[in-house]
Design a protein around this motif. Structure first.
Motif, PDB file in Angstrom:
ATOM      1  N   PRO A  43       0.812  -1.229   0.000  1.00  0.00           N
ATOM      2  CA  PRO A  43       0.000   0.000   0.000  1.00  0.00           C
ATOM      3  C   PRO A  43       0.842   1.275   0.000  1.00  0.00           C
ATOM      4  CG  PRO A  43      -0.917  -1.556   1.541  1.00  0.00           C
ATOM      5  CD  PRO A  43       0.382  -2.129   1.070  1.00  0.00           C
ATOM      6  N   PHE A  44       1.951   1.252   0.720  1.00  0.00           N
ATOM      7  CA  PHE A  44       2.825   2.423   0.722  1.00  0.00           C
ATOM      8  C   PHE A  44       3.444   2.656  -0.657  1.00  0.00           C
ATOM      9  CE2 PHE A  44       2.976   0.902   5.156  1.00  0.00           C
ATOM     10  CZ  PHE A  44       2.387   2.015   5.749  1.00  0.00           C
ATOM     11  N   VAL A  45       3.837   1.573  -1.318  1.00  0.00           N
ATOM     12  CA  VAL A  45       4.403   1.686  -2.662  1.00  0.00           C
ATOM     13  C   VAL A  45       3.346   2.226  -3.625  1.00  0.00           C
ATOM     14  CG1 VAL A  45       5.340   0.373  -4.612  1.00  0.00           C
ATOM     15  CG2 VAL A  45       6.106  -0.125  -2.293  1.00  0.00           C
ATOM     16  N   CYS A  46       2.122   1.735  -3.509  1.00  0.00           N
ATOM     17  CA  CYS A  46       1.049   2.194  -4.404  1.00  0.00           C
ATOM     18  C   CYS A  46       0.750   3.681  -4.199  1.00  0.00           C
ATOM     19  CB  CYS A  46      -0.211   1.367  -4.181  1.00  0.00           C
ATOM     20  SG  CYS A  46      -0.071  -0.331  -4.742  1.00  0.00           S
ATOM     21  N   PHE A  47       0.642   4.090  -2.957  1.00  0.00           N
ATOM     22  CA  PHE A  47       0.354   5.507  -2.719  1.00  0.00           C
ATOM     23  C   PHE A  47       1.534   6.397  -3.080  1.00  0.00           C
ATOM     24  CE2 PHE A  47      -3.029   3.821   0.117  1.00  0.00           C
ATOM     25  CZ  PHE A  47      -4.088   4.351  -0.611  1.00  0.00           C
ATOM     26  N   PHE A  48       2.753   5.909  -2.893  1.00  0.00           N
ATOM     27  CA  PHE A  48       3.918   6.672  -3.345  1.00  0.00           C
ATOM     28  C   PHE A  48       3.896   6.807  -4.858  1.00  0.00           C
ATOM     29  CE2 PHE A  48       8.246   6.702  -5.028  1.00  0.00           C
ATOM     30  CZ  PHE A  48       8.696   7.902  -4.494  1.00  0.00           C
ATOM     31  N   TYR A  49       3.528   5.712  -5.537  1.00  0.00           N
ATOM     32  CA  TYR A  49       3.460   5.746  -6.989  1.00  0.00           C
ATOM     33  C   TYR A  49       2.416   6.755  -7.471  1.00  0.00           C
ATOM     34  CZ  TYR A  49       2.949   4.401 -11.793  1.00  0.00           C
ATOM     35  OH  TYR A  49       2.888   4.426 -13.142  1.00  0.00           O
ATOM     36  N   VAL A  50       1.259   6.777  -6.860  1.00  0.00           N
ATOM     37  CA  VAL A  50       0.210   7.726  -7.229  1.00  0.00           C
ATOM     38  C   VAL A  50       0.693   9.149  -6.985  1.00  0.00           C
ATOM     39  CG1 VAL A  50      -2.093   8.578  -6.618  1.00  0.00           C
ATOM     40  CG2 VAL A  50      -1.699   6.133  -6.898  1.00  0.00           C
ATOM     41  N   TRP A  51       1.350   9.356  -5.856  1.00  0.00           N
ATOM     42  CA  TRP A  51       1.854  10.694  -5.532  1.00  0.00           C
ATOM     43  C   TRP A  51       2.956  11.117  -6.504  1.00  0.00           C
ATOM     44  CZ3 TRP A  51       6.826  11.806  -3.528  1.00  0.00           C
ATOM     45  CH2 TRP A  51       7.005  13.141  -3.158  1.00  0.00           C
ATOM     46  N   ARG A  52       3.871  10.200  -6.845  1.00  0.00           N
ATOM     47  CA  ARG A  52       5.031  10.535  -7.677  1.00  0.00           C
ATOM     48  C   ARG A  52       4.669  10.681  -9.151  1.00  0.00           C
ATOM     49  NH1 ARG A  52       8.538  12.024 -10.508  1.00  0.00           N
ATOM     50  NH2 ARG A  52      10.673  11.317 -10.617  1.00  0.00           N
ATOM     51  N   TYR A  53       3.919   9.734  -9.702  1.00  0.00           N
ATOM     52  CA  TYR A  53       3.633   9.722 -11.136  1.00  0.00           C
ATOM     53  C   TYR A  53       2.245  10.243 -11.483  1.00  0.00           C
ATOM     54  CZ  TYR A  53       7.850   6.942 -11.464  1.00  0.00           C
ATOM     55  OH  TYR A  53       9.149   6.509 -11.386  1.00  0.00           O
ATOM     56  N   ASN A  54       1.428  10.502 -10.481  1.00  0.00           N
ATOM     57  CA  ASN A  54       0.069  10.988 -10.693  1.00  0.00           C
ATOM     58  C   ASN A  54      -0.702  10.086 -11.663  1.00  0.00           C
ATOM     59  OD1 ASN A  54      -2.065  12.654 -10.182  1.00  0.00           O
ATOM     60  ND2 ASN A  54      -1.504  14.167 -11.723  1.00  0.00           N
ATOM     61  N   SER A  55      -0.566   8.788 -11.442  1.00  0.00           N
ATOM     62  CA  SER A  55      -1.219   7.800 -12.280  1.00  0.00           C
ATOM     63  C   SER A  55      -1.661   6.639 -11.392  1.00  0.00           C
ATOM     64  CB  SER A  55      -0.259   7.294 -13.352  1.00  0.00           C
ATOM     65  OG  SER A  55      -0.850   6.236 -14.069  1.00  0.00           O
ATOM     66  N   TYR A  56      -2.713   5.957 -11.827  1.00  0.00           N
ATOM     67  CA  TYR A  56      -3.219   4.811 -11.081  1.00  0.00           C
ATOM     68  C   TYR A  56      -2.904   3.499 -11.790  1.00  0.00           C
ATOM     69  CZ  TYR A  56      -5.603   8.229  -8.270  1.00  0.00           C
ATOM     70  OH  TYR A  56      -5.859   9.279  -7.435  1.00  0.00           O
ATOM     71  N   HIS A  57      -2.114   3.562 -12.842  1.00  0.00           N
ATOM     72  CA  HIS A  57      -1.706   2.375 -13.599  1.00  0.00           C
ATOM     73  C   HIS A  57      -0.250   2.072 -13.269  1.00  0.00           C
ATOM     74  CE1 HIS A  57      -5.368   2.269 -15.962  1.00  0.00           C
ATOM     75  NE2 HIS A  57      -5.251   3.569 -16.109  1.00  0.00           N
ATOM     76  N   ILE A  58      -0.036   1.172 -12.353  1.00  0.00           N
ATOM     77  CA  ILE A  58       1.322   0.861 -11.919  1.00  0.00           C
ATOM     78  C   ILE A  58       2.104   0.204 -13.040  1.00  0.00           C
ATOM     79  CG2 ILE A  58       2.652  -0.592 -10.334  1.00  0.00           C
ATOM     80  CD1 ILE A  58       0.651   0.133  -8.208  1.00  0.00           C
TER      81      ILE A  58
END
Length: 133
Positions: A43-58
């Motif tokens: 979950p932390f990786v997912c939320f960091f990804y959303v915050w960093r790349y502003n995308s929901y497609h990992i």
């Protein structure tokens, strides 16, 4: 004995007494503990990804879904070297000396930990699916 050490001992107990694995119960315990720790970090990786790349497609990131395998192997090797032969033998002795009330409390924490991981994953899945529609 910290929480993850207790969870390691409890996983070893599960693999030896319930599943009756005779080949590599220590390896299975380390693998199980690593999976729980990975599930905690996702979950932390997912939320960091959303915050960093502003995308929901990992899968659109440079590493894609491979980031989860990389994190798992890092966690696995840390656990592998942490739970060396001297360490886990001391933990098993300490585990056997724990009073029943302390074991029951720690078992409740383990159950809460596992249930909370499941609940967080369901909420995370609902959140990401709603954003990907």
């Amino acid at each position: 004995m910290n929480f993850f050490e207790y969870l390691f001992c409890r996983l070893h107990w599960w693999f030896t007494k319930i599943i009756k694995e005779k080949d590599i119960p220590i390896g299975s315990s380390i693998m199980g503990l690593s999976m729980f720790q990975l599930f905690t970090s996702i979950p932390f990786v997912c939320f960091f990804y959303v915050w960093r790349y502003n995308s929901y497609h990992i899968s659109s990131s440079p590493l894609g879904n491979k980031i989860f395998f990389i994190i798992f192997f890092i966690i696995f090797f840390i656990n592998y070297f942490y739970f060396n032969k001297k360490k886990y033998k001391k933990l098993f002795v300490e585990f056997k000396k724990l009073p029943v009330t302390s074991r029951k409390q720690k078992d409740i924490f383990c159950i809460i930990y596992i249930v909370s991981i499941i609940v967080i994953y369901i909420l995370l899945m609902i959140y990401f699916r709603s954003k990907n529609l």
